[in-house]
Design an enzyme around this catalytic site. Structure first.
Site, PDB file in Angstrom:
ATOM      1  N   GLY A 269     -62.936 -13.956 -16.954  1.00  0.00           N
ATOM      2  CA  GLY A 269     -63.752 -13.340 -18.004  1.00  0.00           C
ATOM      3  C   GLY A 269     -63.664 -14.060 -19.329  1.00  0.00           C
ATOM      4  N   GLY A 270     -64.041 -15.358 -19.331  1.00  0.00           N
ATOM      5  CA  GLY A 270     -63.966 -16.125 -20.573  1.00  0.00           C
ATOM      6  C   GLY A 270     -62.520 -16.381 -20.935  1.00  0.00           C
TER       7      GLY A 270
ATOM      8  CG  MET B 118     -65.199 -10.878 -12.964  1.00  0.00           C
ATOM      9  SD  MET B 118     -64.476  -9.622 -11.892  1.00  0.00           S
ATOM     10  CE  MET B 118     -63.173 -10.499 -11.111  1.00  0.00           C
ATOM     11  N   GLY B 119     -68.005 -13.920 -11.273  1.00  0.00           N
ATOM     12  CA  GLY B 119     -69.291 -14.431 -10.798  1.00  0.00           C
ATOM     13  C   GLY B 119     -69.169 -15.140  -9.455  1.00  0.00           C
TER      14      GLY B 119
ATOM     15  CD  GLN C  86     -71.068 -11.226 -12.434  1.00  0.00           C
ATOM     16  OE1 GLN C  86     -69.911 -11.171 -12.854  1.00  0.00           O
ATOM     17  NE2 GLN C  86     -71.430 -10.747 -11.271  1.00  0.00           N
ATOM     18  CB  THR C  87     -72.894 -17.571 -17.846  1.00  0.00           C
ATOM     19  OG1 THR C  87     -73.766 -16.723 -18.607  1.00  0.00           O
ATOM     20  CG2 THR C  87     -73.703 -18.454 -16.914  1.00  0.00           C
TER      21      THR C  87
ATOM     22  CB  CYS D 103     -61.898   0.220  -0.340  1.00  0.00           C
ATOM     23  SG  CYS D 103     -62.764   1.058   0.959  1.00  0.00           S
TER      24      CYS D 103
ATOM     25  NE  ARG E 179     -63.831 -22.205 -14.183  1.00  0.00           N
ATOM     26  CZ  ARG E 179     -63.731 -21.083 -14.896  1.00  0.00           C
ATOM     27  NH1 ARG E 179     -64.069 -19.940 -14.386  1.00  0.00           N
ATOM     28  NH2 ARG E 179     -63.255 -21.132 -16.129  1.00  0.00           N
TER      29      ARG E 179
HETATM   30  P1  NAD Z   1     -65.302 -16.727 -16.124  1.00  0.00           P
HETATM   31  O1  NAD Z   1     -65.036 -17.113 -17.516  1.00  0.00           O
HETATM   32  O2  NAD Z   1     -64.209 -16.803 -15.125  1.00  0.00           O
HETATM   33  O3  NAD Z   1     -66.518 -17.580 -15.545  1.00  0.00           O
HETATM   34  C1  NAD Z   1     -67.703 -17.818 -16.263  1.00  0.00           C
HETATM   35  C2  NAD Z   1     -68.394 -19.013 -15.607  1.00  0.00           C
HETATM   36  O4  NAD Z   1     -69.636 -19.267 -16.270  1.00  0.00           O
HETATM   37  C3  NAD Z   1     -67.559 -20.285 -15.736  1.00  0.00           C
HETATM   38  O5  NAD Z   1     -67.351 -20.825 -14.460  1.00  0.00           O
HETATM   39  C4  NAD Z   1     -68.396 -21.164 -16.641  1.00  0.00           C
HETATM   40  O6  NAD Z   1     -68.247 -22.541 -16.356  1.00  0.00           O
HETATM   41  C5  NAD Z   1     -69.804 -20.679 -16.349  1.00  0.00           C
HETATM   42  N1  NAD Z   1     -70.757 -20.972 -17.418  1.00  0.00           N
HETATM   43  C6  NAD Z   1     -70.589 -20.821 -18.751  1.00  0.00           C
HETATM   44  N2  NAD Z   1     -71.694 -21.190 -19.414  1.00  0.00           N
HETATM   45  C7  NAD Z   1     -72.598 -21.572 -18.476  1.00  0.00           C
HETATM   46  C8  NAD Z   1     -73.933 -22.032 -18.544  1.00  0.00           C
HETATM   47  N3  NAD Z   1     -74.566 -22.155 -19.704  1.00  0.00           N
HETATM   48  N4  NAD Z   1     -74.571 -22.336 -17.389  1.00  0.00           N
HETATM   49  C9  NAD Z   1     -73.945 -22.212 -16.183  1.00  0.00           C
HETATM   50  N5  NAD Z   1     -72.667 -21.783 -16.066  1.00  0.00           N
HETATM   51  C10 NAD Z   1     -72.010 -21.451 -17.198  1.00  0.00           C
HETATM   52  O7  NAD Z   1     -65.924 -15.261 -16.198  1.00  0.00           O
HETATM   53  P2  NAD Z   1     -66.083 -14.191 -15.014  1.00  0.00           P
HETATM   54  O8  NAD Z   1     -64.799 -13.474 -14.847  1.00  0.00           O
HETATM   55  O9  NAD Z   1     -66.718 -14.806 -13.837  1.00  0.00           O
HETATM   56  O10 NAD Z   1     -67.083 -13.178 -15.706  1.00  0.00           O
HETATM   57  C11 NAD Z   1     -68.410 -13.593 -15.993  1.00  0.00           C
HETATM   58  C12 NAD Z   1     -69.112 -12.574 -16.849  1.00  0.00           C
HETATM   59  O11 NAD Z   1     -69.322 -11.385 -16.092  1.00  0.00           O
HETATM   60  C13 NAD Z   1     -68.311 -12.177 -18.078  1.00  0.00           C
HETATM   61  O12 NAD Z   1     -69.165 -12.001 -19.180  1.00  0.00           O
HETATM   62  C14 NAD Z   1     -67.704 -10.888 -17.685  1.00  0.00           C
HETATM   63  O13 NAD Z   1     -67.443 -10.067 -18.790  1.00  0.00           O
HETATM   64  C15 NAD Z   1     -68.778 -10.285 -16.808  1.00  0.00           C
HETATM   65  N6  NAD Z   1     -68.210  -9.357 -15.842  1.00  0.00           N
HETATM   66  C16 NAD Z   1     -69.023  -8.707 -15.021  1.00  0.00           C
HETATM   67  C17 NAD Z   1     -68.509  -7.824 -14.101  1.00  0.00           C
HETATM   68  C18 NAD Z   1     -69.379  -7.094 -13.177  1.00  0.00           C
HETATM   69  O14 NAD Z   1     -68.958  -6.213 -12.467  1.00  0.00           O
HETATM   70  N7  NAD Z   1     -70.625  -7.436 -13.126  1.00  0.00           N
HETATM   71  C19 NAD Z   1     -67.160  -7.594 -14.011  1.00  0.00           C
HETATM   72  C20 NAD Z   1     -66.352  -8.299 -14.834  1.00  0.00           C
HETATM   73  C21 NAD Z   1     -66.872  -9.188 -15.723  1.00  0.00           C
END
Ligand code: NAD
Length: 573
Positions: free
Chosen positions: A56-57, A181-182, A267-268, A413, A205
């Site tokens: 998450g960043g 997460m993504g 989900q960036t 689950c 990644r």
């Molecule tokens: P992370 O930081 O582990 O991964 C983010 C990814 O995005 C990285 O691999 C990065 O290289 C990539 N990225 C950044 N800028 C980019 C761009 N311009 N183009 C393409 N790729 C790019 O984060 P994460 O844990 O995977 O979470 C991603 C987002 O989802 C966060 O904002 C987080 O808060 C949110 N999130 C969503 C859920 C959910 O249930 N949907 C749960 C937790 C977090």
């Protein structure tokens, strides 16, 4: 804007960090040992452990390596009647409490509302006074990409049911971000039969998700990726492709070619302008600019987000099913001037809220032994207890075949009110009867039914307009403390960024004792129960019915003569 916090943290221990395994304790009891193993596991499966970043960043496990060492040492000496206090990743105090009190309480990343801006937070972070805890990073409850995979799978299954007669076969799904997460997205889409094209700017990644089995192929060229994706779509074959590229460039380029995918999301790490990678920069260039000039970095990142979100708005207008996936891309783009950024919905309001109304949420457990056989036994327990629940049966069957083990064996689950207590008591009984090699820790995401206020995400578009009311997650943490959870956490900013959310988490350890039975019974009444109460209070019929069936005592219904304000009694979910 202050400059970014350092990306290398002095004093890192030898990497990789690995969670202790087996049945031998290094602490004075299993609750402390479980918490210690989960802290290590966060870094074992985390994205950038050398920086203490879990996912998450910039979501971190501890404020510094010195804090990490002090936490580990304190957990090892912590008595069964003591409570360790963590403030933004630092172990600040130990108090004598009692055996039913949490062994650890935490508050991470919280600021007084008027000061809760990204800028002020970064100043404090740079001064070493705070850290960003995300949701499960700072609370040591992260279990890797597998932790989100069922939620992501269920979201895409709901998309398939709502729009495509129950399957994504023959559908092209575009997303971006293959981080902690993504990274679950490609697997979740192919499990639903679809073609996943996921844009990721960091090649390492993509390689990591391919190696772990979450994504089938890495492709570095857009034309080749489209050729493969469209051919698989035509043949109605499931396929996942990690495409090396920047989403702010690839999404608009698809529109230029008149290519509108069937499903579009993202989900960036858009919640954090210092982690989203701006257009035109490689990862080393982005890392360098972040350190040199955080202000310029953030300006360029936000401009790229406008292009990225703008393309999603256009795809929505062109008929694609588009939804925000909880990273506040819409909020960032709107703040930067994109007026119609919120023209497409968030994933909770669009697909998940009915589950929250039933108290269903991402219940997770971790096998502290480290043994895959323990996970197998607990999977069997789900089928023994809930085999007639088709959703759970299908999920466990798929998970056993397709979800790779990361770190300590763990499973997510989605269970509802009543189910959680029943399953947790059965887990504790397995430990008591020595059918497992070591105890189990139960936890969950902060993204859950009653534990989060986040107007651009979990509580977007609440029926009664209570999106920004943050009393609920605070009550959740207070209740779980009263009920005897072994770790209780209050965080802010997870998912969407500083100042934009308040949320709480918990851990309960099944060590086979009768004390654990008591804690489980209380916590799995309060934790999902307050979620059902929160949704009933907001006027959701499913929640009112769930509350009635479960016999929840909701006194305010008496003052409102059976229905909360705003509820008209219709099937509104
Ligand atoms: P992370 O930081 O582990 O991964 C983010 C990814 O995005 C990285 O691999 C990065 O290289 C990539 N990225 C950044 N800028 C980019 C761009 N311009 N183009 C393409 N790729 C790019 O984060 P994460 O844990 O995977 O979470 C991603 C987002 O989802 C966060 O904002 C987080 O808060 C949110 N999130 C969503 C859920 C959910 O249930 N949907 C749960 C937790 C977090």
């Amino acid at each position: 804007m202050a400059s970014a916090p350092p990306t290398t943290i002095a004093g890192a221990p030898p990497l990789p960090v690995r969670a202790p395994r087996g049945a031998t304790l290094s602490c004075k009891g299993w609750p402390q040992e479980a918490i210690l193993r989960m802290l290590h596991n966060n870094l074992e499966v985390g994205e950038r452990p050398e920086e203490l970043i879990v996912y998450g960043g910039s979501g971190r496990a501890a404020r510094s390596w010195a804090d990490f060492d002090a936490i580990v040492a304190t957990l090892r000496r912590l008595e069964q009647d003591q409570t360790l206090v963590i403030q933004s990743g630092r172990p600040v105090a130990v108090f004598t409490t009692h055996a039913r009190a949490p062994r650890v309480v935490m508050a991470n990343s919280n600021l007084v509302p008027r000061w809760a801006t990204a800028e002020h937070f970064r100043q404090l972070e740079s001064a070493g006074l705070m850290m960003y805890g995300q949701m499960t990073a700072g609370s040591w409850c992260y279990i890797g990409t597998q932790g989100i995979v069922q939620g992501t799978y269920e979201t895409f299954a709901a998309v398939a049911r709502r729009h495509f007669k129950g399957t994504l076969a023959g559908r092209l799904c575009l997303s971006a971000g293959l981080g902690g997460m993504g990274g679950a997205q490609p697997l979740a889409i192919t499990l639903n039969g679809g073609v996943a094209l996921v844009v990721e700017v960091d090649p390492s990644r993509i390689d990591r998700r391919v190696a772990a089995g979450y994504c089938q192929r890495r492709v570095d060229d857009l034309e080749q990726a489209l050729k493969l994706a469209l051919a698989a779509k035509e043949r109605k074959e499931a396929l996942s492709i990690g495409l090396l590229g920047n989403a702010a460039e690839v999404y608009p380029r698809l529109l230029e070619r008149d290519l509108v995918p069937d499903v579009v999301t993202d989900q960036t790490s858009a919640h954090d302008a210092l982690r989203y990678v701006p257009l035109g920069l490689s990862i080393p260039q982005a890392d360098a600019l972040r350190e040199e000039d955080g202000q310029d970095y953030a300006r360029r990142a936000v401009a790229s987000m406008v292009a990225h979100c703008g393309a999603m708005v256009r795809m929505h207008e062109e008929g694609a099913v588009v939804f925000d996936y909880g990273n506040n891309l819409r909020g960032q783009a709107q703040d930067a001037g994109l007026r119609d950024a919120f023209s497409y919905p968030g994933f909770v309001v669009a697909y998940l809220r009915p589950m929250f109304c039933e108290g269903r949420g991402p219940f997770r457990w971790v096998c502290l032994s480290g043994e895959a056989t323990d996970l197998q036994r607990t999977d069997e327990l789900v089928l023994e207890l809930f085999g007639d629940d088709q959703t759970l049966h299908r999920w466990i069957t798929l998970a056993r075949q397709h979800v790779p083990i990361e770190g300590l064996p763990a499973r997510v689950c989605w269970l509802g009110l009543g189910q959680r207590a029943r399953f947790a008591l059965a887990l504790n009984d397995l430990v008591r009867r020595k059918q497992l090699r070591a105890p189990i820790a139960i936890t969950r995401d902060h993204l859950d039914t009653g534990s989060v206020a986040s107007p651009n995400r979990e509580t977007e578009g609440m029926r009664d307009g209570s999106d920004a009311v943050a009393d609920w997650p605070l009550l959740n943490a207070l209740l779980n403390t009263a009920a005897g959870a072994d770790s209780v956490q209050i965080h802010s900013g997870g998912g969407v960024g500083v100042g934009l959310s308040v949320h709480a988490g918990m851990v309960v350890v099944c060590d086979g004792s009768s004390l654990a039975d008591d804690k489980i019974t209380a916590v799995f009444a309060t934790d999902p129960g307050i979620g059902v109460a929160r949704h009933a209070d907001a006027g959701y019929g499913i929640a009112l019915r769930t509350a009635a069936q479960a016999g929840l005592d909701l006194p305010y219904l008496e003052c409102t003569r059976g229905a909360p304000p705003g509820w008209s009694g219709d099937e509104d979910e």
